[in-house]
Design a protein around this motif. Structure first.
Motif, PDB file in Angstrom:
ATOM      1  N   PHE A 129       0.842  -1.057   0.074  1.00  0.00           N
ATOM      2  CA  PHE A 129       0.030  -0.096  -0.002  1.00  0.00           C
ATOM      3  C   PHE A 129       0.919   1.195  -0.087  1.00  0.00           C
ATOM      4  O   PHE A 129       2.102   1.222   0.411  1.00  0.00           O
ATOM      5  CB  PHE A 129      -1.005   0.101   1.248  1.00  0.00           C
ATOM      6  N   ILE A 179       1.029   5.798   0.296  1.00  0.00           N
ATOM      7  CA  ILE A 179       0.273   6.982   0.720  1.00  0.00           C
ATOM      8  C   ILE A 179       0.562   8.259  -0.105  1.00  0.00           C
ATOM      9  O   ILE A 179       1.892   7.940  -0.538  1.00  0.00           O
ATOM     10  CB  ILE A 179       0.343   7.200   2.414  1.00  0.00           C
ATOM     11  N   LEU A 198     -11.434   8.455  -6.271  1.00  0.00           N
ATOM     12  CA  LEU A 198     -10.826   7.621  -5.681  1.00  0.00           C
ATOM     13  C   LEU A 198     -11.684   6.299  -5.495  1.00  0.00           C
ATOM     14  O   LEU A 198     -12.982   6.450  -5.638  1.00  0.00           O
ATOM     15  CB  LEU A 198     -10.507   8.070  -4.267  1.00  0.00           C
ATOM     16  N   ARG A 199     -11.178   5.129  -5.176  1.00  0.00           N
ATOM     17  CA  ARG A 199     -11.977   3.867  -5.142  1.00  0.00           C
ATOM     18  C   ARG A 199     -12.452   4.007  -3.605  1.00  0.00           C
ATOM     19  O   ARG A 199     -12.189   4.861  -2.777  1.00  0.00           O
ATOM     20  CB  ARG A 199     -11.035   2.830  -5.202  1.00  0.00           C
ATOM     21  N   ASP A 243     -10.065   3.385  -1.001  1.00  0.00           N
ATOM     22  CA  ASP A 243      -9.263   4.117  -0.552  1.00  0.00           C
ATOM     23  C   ASP A 243      -9.663   5.047   0.621  1.00  0.00           C
ATOM     24  O   ASP A 243     -10.799   5.245   0.931  1.00  0.00           O
ATOM     25  CB  ASP A 243      -8.853   4.996  -1.568  1.00  0.00           C
ATOM     26  N   TYR A 244      -8.684   5.743   1.247  1.00  0.00           N
ATOM     27  CA  TYR A 244      -8.911   6.648   2.514  1.00  0.00           C
ATOM     28  C   TYR A 244      -8.485   7.902   2.241  1.00  0.00           C
ATOM     29  O   TYR A 244      -7.219   8.029   1.698  1.00  0.00           O
ATOM     30  CB  TYR A 244      -8.404   6.299   3.722  1.00  0.00           C
ATOM     31  N   ILE A 250      -3.578  10.510   1.338  1.00  0.00           N
ATOM     32  CA  ILE A 250      -4.468   9.406   0.742  1.00  0.00           C
ATOM     33  C   ILE A 250      -3.838   8.237   0.889  1.00  0.00           C
ATOM     34  O   ILE A 250      -2.768   7.963   0.641  1.00  0.00           O
ATOM     35  CB  ILE A 250      -4.775   9.694  -0.815  1.00  0.00           C
ATOM     36  N   ILE A 251      -4.462   7.135   1.574  1.00  0.00           N
ATOM     37  CA  ILE A 251      -3.874   5.887   1.670  1.00  0.00           C
ATOM     38  C   ILE A 251      -4.615   4.977   0.399  1.00  0.00           C
ATOM     39  O   ILE A 251      -5.845   4.834   0.296  1.00  0.00           O
ATOM     40  CB  ILE A 251      -4.317   5.193   3.024  1.00  0.00           C
ATOM     41  N   LEU A 252      -3.762   4.275  -0.442  1.00  0.00           N
ATOM     42  CA  LEU A 252      -4.141   3.551  -1.209  1.00  0.00           C
ATOM     43  C   LEU A 252      -3.801   1.849  -1.166  1.00  0.00           C
ATOM     44  O   LEU A 252      -2.722   1.595  -1.447  1.00  0.00           O
ATOM     45  CB  LEU A 252      -3.603   4.125  -2.591  1.00  0.00           C
ATOM     46  N   ALA A 283       0.503   4.162  -7.741  1.00  0.00           N
ATOM     47  CA  ALA A 283       0.350   5.285  -7.122  1.00  0.00           C
ATOM     48  C   ALA A 283       0.736   6.513  -7.852  1.00  0.00           C
ATOM     49  O   ALA A 283       0.001   7.680  -7.788  1.00  0.00           O
ATOM     50  CB  ALA A 283       0.812   5.343  -5.778  1.00  0.00           C
ATOM     51  N   VAL A 296      -2.123   7.355 -10.110  1.00  0.00           N
ATOM     52  CA  VAL A 296      -3.341   8.068  -9.368  1.00  0.00           C
ATOM     53  C   VAL A 296      -3.092   9.461  -8.950  1.00  0.00           C
ATOM     54  O   VAL A 296      -3.806  10.263  -9.042  1.00  0.00           O
ATOM     55  CB  VAL A 296      -3.447   7.251  -8.070  1.00  0.00           C
TER      56      VAL A 296
END
Length: 389
Positions: free
Chosen positions: A264, A266, A301-302, A305-306, A317-319, A327, A330
């Protein structure tokens, strides 16, 4: 031999007991304007005559008192069965049932009455009234128990005409006993039916009340749960952008690190020249720009995602499940969308950090992403940077 005096005593006790039971039973269970309530009240008449015979009418022959009691009762019952009952008629009949026996007893007290004459007239009259009441009860109310009681009582009157024969005395007492038993069972059955109806209604009301209370409790619990969720969301939500606040986004990041969810990445980004926007357009416009950037990020975002507001105009953003190369794609798409979507036109600078290559703690990852962000600033802003890019 069963003497006439003994027959009168047995008959007296039978009428007294059953009249008392039926009258008291009626006062307890059969209130209202319905037929059963009225008929039960009318048994006050034989009850009063039986009591008056040992107090007021000591000089009057018991045989005369008993025939008066039964004939008067049957006469009033015939009125009740023949009339279409309403509230006014029921009140009148009940008042008359009280006044009539008292008036008759006072008349008997003051006059000398020939007992044999009254008995000779009253016995066939009582039989005729019993037969008439049986026909009326079956024809108008289809009540077999009342019909059976009146018909048995009619037979009792028929046998009472044969005063000279011992067997007729016994049959008369037997038939009258069966008649009064039928009358008592009539009131008992009616009371039982009304009681069952009331119990069922009470159980239905109880079930409805329990369902209502249960529904209200569930509703209150749901509202409390919803309120708690809203409070929980409010405690994790940034008021301006509706993204996660700083504490919540760091909590998500630490949770993902604890679960060792690889890979993951960020993204950390902020608005270029944000101080200049505030100075030029004012803080209201600045806030609108922050909201616009956050909304643009949310739209692209999906669901997994956060997005969190780290502070001021800085976002993280956390992916989950996306390596550095993904990333970068994105981040570039976000950078382009922000530059086209916002008015006044603004741009963002973005830094990337990957777990676990760039750090194994939240502090390390944020520090690495922050370094990439400032690298983008040094490159002239409106750029995406990472150590390997």
């Amino acid at each position: 031999m069963l003497s006439l005096s003994n027959v009168n005593q047995v008959q007296y006790l039978m009428i007294l007991c059953f009249s008392f039971l039926i009258f008291v039973f009626n006062l307890t269970f059969h209130t209202g304007n319905h037929l059963t309530g009225l008929l039960g009240t009318l048994f006050f008449i034989p009850l009063y005559f039986c009591i008056a015979s040992v107090t007021l009418l000591k000089t009057v022959n018991t045989e005369v008192v008993l025939i008066l009691a039964e004939v008067s009762l049957l006469l009033f019952i015939s009125f009740g069965l023949a009339c279409r009952l309403n509230h006014k008629k029921v009140i009148i009949l009940r008042l008359m049932a009280i006044i009539f026996p008292i008036g008759i007893s006072m008349l008997l007290f003051s006059l000398e009455v020939e007992g044999y004459l009254l008995y000779s007239i009253g016995t066939p009259l009582g039989g005729a009234l019993a037969f008439l009441n049986g026909i009326l009860s079956f024809k108008r109310y289809k009540d077999r128990r009342l019909f059976r009681g009146f018909m048995i009582l009619w037979m009792g009157f028929v046998f009472s005409l044969g005063r000279e024969m011992q067997i007729f005395h016994i049959l008369m007492l037997l038939f009258k006993l069966l008649a009064y038993l039928n009358f008592y069972m009539y009131f008992y059955r009616k009371a039982h039916q009304r009681w069952v109806v009331r119990v069922k209604k009470a159980e239905k009301d109880k079930a409805e009340l329990e369902a209502t209370v249960h529904g209200q409790v569930e509703k209150q619990l749901f509202m409390m749960q919803l309120s708690n969720e809203k409070l929980l969301n409010a405690s994790k939500e940034d008021g301006l952008t509706k993204a996660y606040n700083k504490g919540a986004i760091l909590e998500v990041l630490e949770h993902m690190i604890a679960k060792k969810q690889e890979p993951f990445t960020i993204l950390m980004f902020d608005i270029d020249h944000f101080k200049k926007i505030n100075d030029t357009y004012g803080h209201v416009t600045g806030d609108q720009c922050i909201k616009a950037v956050a909304q643009t990020a949310i739209n692209h975002l999906r669901k997994v995602d956060y997005l969190g507001r780290y502070g001021g105009d800085e976002f993280i953003i956390i992916l989950p499940g996306i390596p550095v190369e993904g990333a970068k794609v994105v981040a570039e798409r976000l950078r382009e969308q922000v530059s086209m979507a916002c008015t006044p036109r603004i741009t963002v600078s973005i830094g990337i950090a990957a777990y676990a290559k760039d750090g194994t703690t939240a502090t390390e990852l944020i520090s690495k992403a922050d370094q990439g962000l400032y690298r983008s600033k040094r490159r002239g802003r409106n750029a995406v940077s990472h150590g390997e890019i």
